[in-house]
Design a protein around this motif. Structure first.
Motif, PDB file in Angstrom:
ATOM      1  N   ILE A  39       0.848  -1.204   0.000  1.00  0.00           N
ATOM      2  CA  ILE A  39       0.000   0.000   0.000  1.00  0.00           C
ATOM      3  C   ILE A  39       0.880   1.249   0.000  1.00  0.00           C
ATOM      4  N   ASP A  40       1.899   1.243   0.859  1.00  0.00           N
ATOM      5  CA  ASP A  40       2.789   2.412   0.950  1.00  0.00           C
ATOM      6  C   ASP A  40       3.628   2.577  -0.328  1.00  0.00           C
ATOM      7  N   ARG A  41       4.149   1.475  -0.804  1.00  0.00           N
ATOM      8  CA  ARG A  41       5.031   1.530  -1.966  1.00  0.00           C
ATOM      9  C   ARG A  41       4.312   1.886  -3.255  1.00  0.00           C
ATOM     10  N   PHE A  89      -2.055   3.599  -4.450  1.00  0.00           N
ATOM     11  CA  PHE A  89      -2.840   3.382  -3.228  1.00  0.00           C
ATOM     12  C   PHE A  89      -2.245   4.120  -2.041  1.00  0.00           C
ATOM     13  N   LYS A  90      -3.083   4.402  -1.075  1.00  0.00           N
ATOM     14  CA  LYS A  90      -2.550   4.881   0.202  1.00  0.00           C
ATOM     15  C   LYS A  90      -3.403   4.363   1.359  1.00  0.00           C
TER      16      LYS A  90
HETATM   17 MG   LIG Z   1       1.093   4.097  -1.751  1.00  0.00          MG
END
Ligand SMILES: [Mg+2]
Ligand SMILES: Cc1ncc(COP(=O)(O)O)c(C=O)c1O
Ligand SMILES: Cc1ncc(COP(=O)(O)O)c(C=O)c1O
Ligand SMILES: [Mg+2]
Ligand SMILES: [Mg+2]
Ligand SMILES: [Mg+2]
Lengths: 358, 358
Positions: free
Chosen positions: B272-274, B278-279
């Protein structure tokens, strides 16, 4: 050996219910998931809930203005929900057994309770008649079938105050004129489903008349508004209930159930009466339950009680021990119990007679 | 196509639980009867209940002086049972989400409620810290895992008043120091069983201190005394719970669950972070739930939300829609969810990135 399941509850369910539930435990409605694992908000489960409620209404011919709810907590939680929701100052109760008594006890927390009549002095072996119901009672509570004692109120009463009935152990065993009741409820674990779901049929207009604040989950209006989905419903028991409802419909509905139940009960009561070794604990024919048939050894054969229990158990009769407060035997003959099981028990009684009566 | 079940609850259960329950629906413990049809007082079912309670205590290392109960009604019924049983004059609540809020609302019926802190203004996307708990509160209520928002209190607090925790969605996901709690409860339909059974761990000595009269079924002492058999328990859900408890033990207990859950969560949060598309909705790492992982489309890809949902659904991801109050996606990664399912979701996210990010 075939097991004949005479258990008083949880109790025998139709083979159809057992098979369909076993299938759905593995793969529910083609989802590839178990019915135990699907969201209650999934369209597949919402369809189950909707169909269960619709079929419940159809089979009992429930008029407009009534809601059908599936909730948790057992019939025992209804014992307090009823006065919480319906009792202003006074309620009347008919004391026909341990369950009726427990229901009545909870009402004491909420106002004045009038016990209109009781058969406690005779170990509840009859249904009292000829009592008066106070005209200012907010409701009158009855237990239509007294699971422990084998008595049953088989007719829908015409009375002067709202009628509330615990039908835990005879729902769907006969046609009911729902319009005569304000509320009908019961644990589903006899004629409908595995334990874990409680049904409530409630006339909407009787709600909202008390002053007290009702905790959200104990307020019938919560579950009416939430369509039995305010919180997570007991998914598997509701699924199984739907299967039983389909089976009842397929068999011809509640009128067909009644006919079958009357036939089964007649076979067993006749044998109890005929066989010199046994006698029924409920004497008045009109009070005899079609669902729980209680009998004991005749006085001169008293000491053979244990022996008959073993004799019958060895022949596949399961769950026939009477409740400890009554003793003897109780054969529960719910909708799903086949005639052949009743016949098997009667055969046992006859065989036992042949061994012991000269 | 393999279905990956990310449903928030009811939710994925171990294959072991599904298989054993399917078997028992057909023939329970060699009785020749379905587990849906056996008396809860039968020796076979009493053994299930006893073993489930014993294993529950063993796996969570529950000290002497606590009772474990299985009841009906869902976690939502606990929201009123807690103040009914524990609230003298005042109780404190931490408002970390819709469920916490509903619990708090019920307490208002019984006395003064102090909300010590709330993250409502930020759609509950963090766990408030640095609040004060009134020393004269009868208890302090927390929701350790906020199923809808994906926040979690992962440590057992040391506080000055009895601690009550809703652990509906993180029970058995990690070791818990039960001695720090007065009461822990939850609906079992996440990490334990199908819907229909509610667990309660209660320190016996905190009961019996309030003046009010408590309806029988709402009084914890009823169920302690009745060993969760005061009335008919939800037999099938309890049976399934036992299977899950056996499976947890077999996997190495709650410490092993925690390790697995941390690994699964790391894989998904990292992606999600990478992944620029997405966040996460929860920013503080320490507040991020290991059970419900919430994420949305990054601002520049907002209009692709529906498309990703369809893309992932077509690849077997089930139940990943976020709660309507948060939007986006929620992947629930309960104990029974295999790592391979998390990997499958991550693969979807990467594939989707490859299609859309130049
Ligand atoms: Mg992200
Ligand atoms: C007539 C009747 N009412 C109430 C109950 C209690 O039901 P539950 O165990 O669901 O609370 C029973 C249970 O056997 C019953 O037979
Ligand atoms: C944290 C939490 N508490 C309470 C509930 C309500 O549980 P129930 O549906 O069993 O009443 C839920 C349901 O999802 C939940 O996630
Ligand atoms: Mg059968
Ligand atoms: Mg006779
Ligand atoms: Mg599975």
């Amino acid at each position: 050996m075939k097991v004949h399941n005479f258990s008083a509850g949880p109790s025998i369910l139709p083979d159809f219910t057992v098979e369909k539930t076993a299938e759905a435990i593995k793969n529910f409605a083609g989802t590839g998931l178990s019915v135990m694992e699907v969201s209650h908000r999934s369209k597949e489960f919402v369809a189950v809930m909707d169909e269960a409620i619709a079929l419940f209404k159809e089979l009992l011919n429930i008029p407009e203005g009534y809601s059908v709810l599936f909730v948790g907590g057992g019939a025992s939680t209804q014992f307090c929900m009823i006065p919480y929701n319906l009792m202003g100052k006074k309620a009347a109760y008919l004391n026909t057994g341990a369950w009726a008594n427990k229901a009545q006890k909870e009402a004491n927390l909420f106002g004045e309770v009038v016990e209109v009549a009781s058969s406690k002095e005779a170990v509840y072996n009859y249904i009292p008649k000829g009592y008066e119901i106070p005209a200012d009672a907010d409701y009158f509570h009855i237990t239509t079938n007294n699971t422990i004692y084998g008595t049953e109120i088989k007719e829908d009463m015409d009375i002067n105050v709202p009628l509330v009935a615990d039908m835990s152990s005879d729902i769907f065993s006969r046609p009911v004129d729902v319009s005569k009741y304000a509320l009908i409820y019961g644990g589903a674990q006899k004629n409908l489903a595995p334990a874990g779901v409680t049904f409530v049929i409630v006339k909407d207009e009787i709600l909202g008349k008390v002053d007290r604040q009702i905790p959200t989950m104990l307020d019938y209006r919560t579950h009416i508004k939430g369509e039995s989905m305010f919180n997570t419903p007991p998914v598997v028991p509701v699924f199984a209930a739907l299967q039983t409802l389909k089976w009842i419909k397929e068999q011809g509905g509640v009128a067909a159930m009644q006919k079958m139940n009357e036939e089964k009960a007649a076979v067993l009561y006749n044998e109890i009466d005929r066989n010199p070794m046994f006698k029924g604990t409920v004497v008045n024919e009109e009070d005899r339950s079609l669902m729980n048939i209680c009998f004991i050894m005749a006085d001169e054969y008293k000491e053979l009680e244990k022996e008959f229990f073993t004799f019958a158990t060895e022949r596949g009769m399961s769950g026939i021990k009477g409740h400890r407060s009554v003793g003897g035997f109780r054969a529960s003959t719910y909708n799903a119990l086949p005639k052949a099981s009743v016949q098997a028990l009667v055969d046992c009684m006859k065989e036992f007679e042949a061994l012991h009566v000269k």
